[in-house]
Enzyme design. Structure first.
Site, short mmCIF file in Angstrom:
data_model
loop_
_atom_site.label_atom_id
_atom_site.label_comp_id
_atom_site.label_asym_id
_atom_site.label_seq_id
_atom_site.Cartn_x
_atom_site.Cartn_y
_atom_site.Cartn_z
N LYS A 10 0.82 -1.22 0.00
CA LYS A 10 0.00 0.00 0.00
C LYS A 10 0.86 1.27 0.00
O LYS A 10 2.07 1.21 0.25
CB LYS A 10 -0.93 -0.05 1.22
CG LYS A 10 -1.94 -1.21 1.18
CD LYS A 10 -2.97 -1.08 2.29
CE LYS A 10 -3.98 -2.22 2.26
NZ LYS A 10 -5.07 -2.02 3.25
N ARG A 103 2.81 -6.25 9.12
CA ARG A 103 2.04 -5.12 9.66
C ARG A 103 2.60 -4.66 11.00
O ARG A 103 2.63 -3.46 11.29
CB ARG A 103 0.56 -5.48 9.75
CG ARG A 103 -0.11 -5.39 8.36
CD ARG A 103 -1.44 -6.05 8.34
NE ARG A 103 -2.21 -5.81 7.13
CZ ARG A 103 -3.20 -6.60 6.71
NH1 ARG A 103 -3.52 -7.67 7.42
NH2 ARG A 103 -3.86 -6.32 5.62
N GLU A 127 -9.40 -11.09 -7.41
CA GLU A 127 -8.46 -9.98 -7.23
C GLU A 127 -7.28 -10.08 -8.20
O GLU A 127 -6.82 -9.07 -8.72
CB GLU A 127 -7.97 -9.96 -5.78
CG GLU A 127 -9.09 -9.58 -4.82
CD GLU A 127 -8.67 -9.56 -3.36
OE1 GLU A 127 -7.49 -9.85 -3.06
OE2 GLU A 127 -9.53 -9.26 -2.51
P1 CMP Z 1 -7.42 -4.69 3.50
O1 CMP Z 1 -6.93 -6.07 3.71
O2 CMP Z 1 -6.79 -3.93 2.38
O3 CMP Z 1 -8.99 -4.73 3.27
C1 CMP Z 1 -9.83 -3.64 3.58
C2 CMP Z 1 -9.12 -2.55 4.33
O4 CMP Z 1 -9.94 -1.64 5.00
C3 CMP Z 1 -8.28 -3.17 5.42
O5 CMP Z 1 -7.18 -3.84 4.84
C4 CMP Z 1 -7.95 -1.94 6.27
O6 CMP Z 1 -6.79 -1.26 5.81
C5 CMP Z 1 -9.15 -1.02 6.02
N1 CMP Z 1 -9.96 -0.83 7.22
C6 CMP Z 1 -10.18 0.34 7.85
N2 CMP Z 1 -10.98 0.18 8.91
C7 CMP Z 1 -11.30 -1.14 8.97
C8 CMP Z 1 -12.09 -1.94 9.85
N3 CMP Z 1 -12.73 -1.41 10.89
N4 CMP Z 1 -12.17 -3.27 9.60
C9 CMP Z 1 -11.54 -3.83 8.54
N5 CMP Z 1 -10.78 -3.12 7.68
C10 CMP Z 1 -10.64 -1.79 7.88
#
Ligand code: CMP
Length: 141
Positions: A10, A103, A127
Site C-alpha cells: 500500500k 504489519r 483480485e
Molecule cells: P485490507 O486487507 O486492504 O482490506 C480492507 C481494508 O480496510 C483493510 O485492509 C484496512 O486497511 C481497512 N480498514 C479500515 N478500517 C477497517 C475496519 N474497521 N475493519 C476492517 N478493515 C478496515
C-alpha cells in the site's frame, strides 16, 4: 496445494521505501512473485477493488488512502499461498498484529496497514484477474 494470491503493497509502505523488504519476506517464506507492477490507482479502480466494503463506514477513507500514492500489486504463487501470505502480513489492525509480521513492523494504523492480501480462494481469483491479464502472469514451474 499450489495457490495464487494477490498482494498489494500500500501507499504507506511504498512511501517508506519498504517494497524490497516486504517482497523479500514473501520470497524467504517460499512464495514466488509471478507478476508484479507499480500503479497509481484511480478512484474508480480502488472503489471497484473494495466493492464488498462499499457500505462500511471506513470505505471513503480506505479509497482515499489507496489513491494517495502508488501501490505495488503482485501475484504470489506457492504452496498454501493465501494463508501463508496472511500469516506473513499479520492482523489487519497493526496493534493486534503479532511481532515479526509485516504489519507489526511497517504499518501505522488500520488504514495505513502496509499490505493487502486475498482472504480466500474465490477472492484471490477475482483480485488477481482485477489487476492482471493471463499474459502478465509468469508461472515459474
Ligand atoms: P485490507 O486487507 O486492504 O482490506 C480492507 C481494508 O480496510 C483493510 O485492509 C484496512 O486497511 C481497512 N480498514 C479500515 N478500517 C477497517 C475496519 N474497521 N475493519 C476492517 N478493515 C478496515
Amino acid at each position: 496445494a499450489q495457490e495464487r494470491t494477490l498482494s498489494i503493497i500500500k501507499p504507506d509502505a511504498v512511501a517508506k521505501n519498504a517494497v524490497g523488504d516486504i517482497i523479500s519476506r514473501f520470497e524467504k517464506a517460499g512464495l514466488q512473485v509471478v507478476a508484479c507492477k507499480m500503479v497509481s490507482l484511480s478512484q474508480e479502480k480502488a472503489e471497484g477493488f473494495y466493492a464488498e466494503h462499499s457500505e462500511r463506514p471506513f470505505f471513503k477513507d480506505l479509497v482515499s488512502f489507496m489513491t494517495s500514492g502508488p501501490v505495488v500489486v503482485q501475484v504470489l504463487e506457492g504452496d498454501n499461498a493465501i494463508a501463508k501470505n496472511r500469516e506473513l502480513m499479520g492482523a489487519t489492525d497493526p496493534k493486534k498484529a503479532e511481532a515479526g509480521t509485516i504489519r507489526a513492523d511497517f504499518a501505522t494504523s488500520i488504514d495505513a496497514n502496509a499490505v493487502h492480501g486475498s482472504d480466500a480462494p474465490e477472492s484471490a481469483q477475482r483480485e488477481v484477474a482485477y489487476f492482471f491479464s493471463d499474459e502478465e502472469i509468469c508461472p515459474r514451474g
